[in-house]
Write an enzyme that holds these catalytic residues in place. Sequence first.
Site, PDB file in Angstrom:
ATOM      1  N   PHE A 150      69.893 125.292  19.718  1.00 47.85           N
ATOM      2  CA  PHE A 150      70.758 125.711  20.815  1.00 47.85           C
ATOM      3  C   PHE A 150      70.476 124.768  21.980  1.00 47.85           C
ATOM      4  O   PHE A 150      69.325 124.657  22.430  1.00 47.85           O
ATOM      5  CB  PHE A 150      70.429 127.155  21.193  1.00 47.85           C
ATOM      6  N   ASP A 223      61.499 130.297  20.040  1.00 46.00           N
ATOM      7  CA  ASP A 223      62.657 130.924  20.672  1.00 46.00           C
ATOM      8  C   ASP A 223      63.151 131.983  19.682  1.00 46.00           C
ATOM      9  O   ASP A 223      63.576 131.644  18.572  1.00 46.00           O
ATOM     10  CB  ASP A 223      63.730 129.866  20.943  1.00 46.00           C
ATOM     11  N   TYR A 248      70.400 140.136  25.491  1.00 49.38           N
ATOM     12  CA  TYR A 248      71.823 140.538  25.447  1.00 49.38           C
ATOM     13  C   TYR A 248      72.460 140.361  24.081  1.00 49.38           C
ATOM     14  O   TYR A 248      73.617 140.675  23.905  1.00 49.38           O
ATOM     15  CB  TYR A 248      72.646 139.801  26.521  1.00 49.38           C
ATOM     16  N   LYS A 249      71.698 139.843  23.113  1.00 52.59           N
ATOM     17  CA  LYS A 249      72.247 139.680  21.761  1.00 52.59           C
ATOM     18  C   LYS A 249      71.932 140.943  20.960  1.00 52.59           C
ATOM     19  O   LYS A 249      72.466 142.002  21.250  1.00 52.59           O
ATOM     20  CB  LYS A 249      71.705 138.402  21.140  1.00 52.59           C
ATOM     21  N   ARG A 394      81.228 132.049  12.891  1.00 52.37           N
ATOM     22  CA  ARG A 394      79.994 132.847  12.835  1.00 52.37           C
ATOM     23  C   ARG A 394      80.318 134.330  12.833  1.00 52.37           C
ATOM     24  O   ARG A 394      81.150 134.805  13.604  1.00 52.37           O
ATOM     25  CB  ARG A 394      79.138 132.609  14.086  1.00 52.37           C
TER      26      ARG A 394
HETATM   27  C1  LIG Z   1      71.386 132.735  23.503  1.00 52.76           C
HETATM   28  C2  LIG Z   1      70.348 131.693  23.488  1.00 52.76           C
HETATM   29  C3  LIG Z   1      69.793 131.224  24.682  1.00 52.76           C
HETATM   30  C4  LIG Z   1      70.331 131.732  25.988  1.00 52.76           C
HETATM   31  O1  LIG Z   1      69.783 131.157  27.102  1.00 52.76           O
HETATM   32  P1  LIG Z   1      70.038 131.772  28.550  1.00 52.76           P
HETATM   33  O2  LIG Z   1      69.231 130.938  29.420  1.00 52.76           O
HETATM   34  O3  LIG Z   1      69.581 133.216  28.507  1.00 52.76           O
HETATM   35  O4  LIG Z   1      71.502 131.708  28.842  1.00 52.76           O
HETATM   36  C5  LIG Z   1      68.767 130.291  24.599  1.00 52.76           C
HETATM   37  N1  LIG Z   1      68.317 129.845  23.417  1.00 52.76           N
HETATM   38  C6  LIG Z   1      68.850 130.274  22.246  1.00 52.76           C
HETATM   39  C7  LIG Z   1      68.329 129.768  20.952  1.00 52.76           C
HETATM   40  C8  LIG Z   1      69.883 131.194  22.260  1.00 52.76           C
HETATM   41  O5  LIG Z   1      70.410 131.614  21.112  1.00 52.76           O
END
Ligand SMILES: *Cc1c(COP(=O)(O)O)cnc(C)c1O
Length: 435
Positions: A150, A223, A248-249, A394
């Site tokens: 990500f 992560d 939030y996921k 997805r």
């Molecule tokens: C959703 C997600 C984020 C989100 O980052 P924010 O700083 O909270 O917006 C970061 N890393 C991964 C792998 C994600 O899936």
Amino acid sequence: MSIGPDDTRPDDARPFGSRPLGSRPGITRAQCEALDAADPLAGFRADFTLPEKGVYLDGNSLGALPVRTAERVREVVEEEWGRELIRSWNDAGWFEQPYRLGGRIAPLVGAAAGQVVVCDTTSVNLFKVLAAALRLRPGRQTVLGDGAAFPTDLYIAEGVTSLVGGARSVLLPSTGAEELERHLDGDVAAVVLSHVDYRTGELLDMAAITAQVRAAGALMIWDVCHSVGALPVELDACGADFAVGCTYKYLNGGPGSPAFLYVAERHQGAAEQPLSGWFGHARPFAFEPAYAPTDGIGRFLTSSPSLLGQAALGAALDVWERADLRAVRAKSLALTDLFIALVEPLDGIEVVTPREHHRRGSQVALRHRDGYPVVQALIERGVIGDFRAPDLMRFGFTPLYVSYAQVWDAAQQLAEVLESGEWHEERFNRRGAVT
Ligand SMILES: *Cc1c(COP(=O)(O)O)cnc(C)c1O
């Protein structure tokens, strides 16, 4: 990314017997309804506010709204803030909230008490723990990340290394053990990897990779954005050094809800992070001019907590308190097995997510040349998934509120979209800002 062949190990037994389901007619909706009737998690559906119609397969991007959230947020707004005003910092426990919520997330990530706090966002928390990791490994200047991660994680690694003279961020072409070994030289201070890949849904072997990285003298930062709430995570048992994750996921904390970070207890005395705000100070209300970090995980705090967001997260964690993560994992694998079996025979579809259970998170990624308009056509039919460039559709499976019958319905709708060719229509080919 290499996707292995179908794994036929005994612990990979499929819910419908030893063979894949084959084409769609091979499994009926009635069979799925029978699975729902026997589902130990079925009762959790009532804990969420969801549209009557349609199938929500995007809880891996934004979790559903828990029924109790609105009431809890209203209480905090009207009573704690509106009536009690500043007294609530003490009387309603606002000051301790980042610790209290962290303590409630800890069992979801396999962490003993005192190692998790809720604060800021995943990106900001990664900045803090990565900078702390670099400081813990003076003389080492390389940070390894997965080139397919990500991107915010990669951007943050670039940002942190650009502040440290001589440091550099290196992207791995893959996350295989041999690739890691090739890069794990004496200059690597830290490795940042996603436990579950946000695009493909591939699950990495946290224990093996952590051991490999630590054996090379580097620190391991996980992560867990796409694994917390999707499967049991074992940060302590795997020997992780640091971790970050969002709420939030799969955790259903609400849009932009505060994130969390984990620091293994063995590092807490020496770890120092650069966003040295007053909430991480040993005596924030002494208002001393010099920074002195507090003991323990609190030194990773920076600012006043966003209490309305934390209130919503608290309501979501009430639901998780009743959920058995092993049951969640079992149903997640059964739902994703079912979806894969149903959509695999469809024309133009390639299943990208690994088939082996030990390599799969809780989402299924399908490659289709025209994935974007196909997803838009599905959304119009009430099946909500999403799209990640360049060609992946997805679908996230959240066992607390997705049923087997809904998976069958979603596969049916996808088959109809593909057979009808309706996704060619112009309106499905316009792109919004968020895909
Ligand atoms: C959703 C997600 C984020 C989100 O980052 P924010 O700083 O909270 O917006 C970061 N890393 C991964 C792998 C994600 O899936």
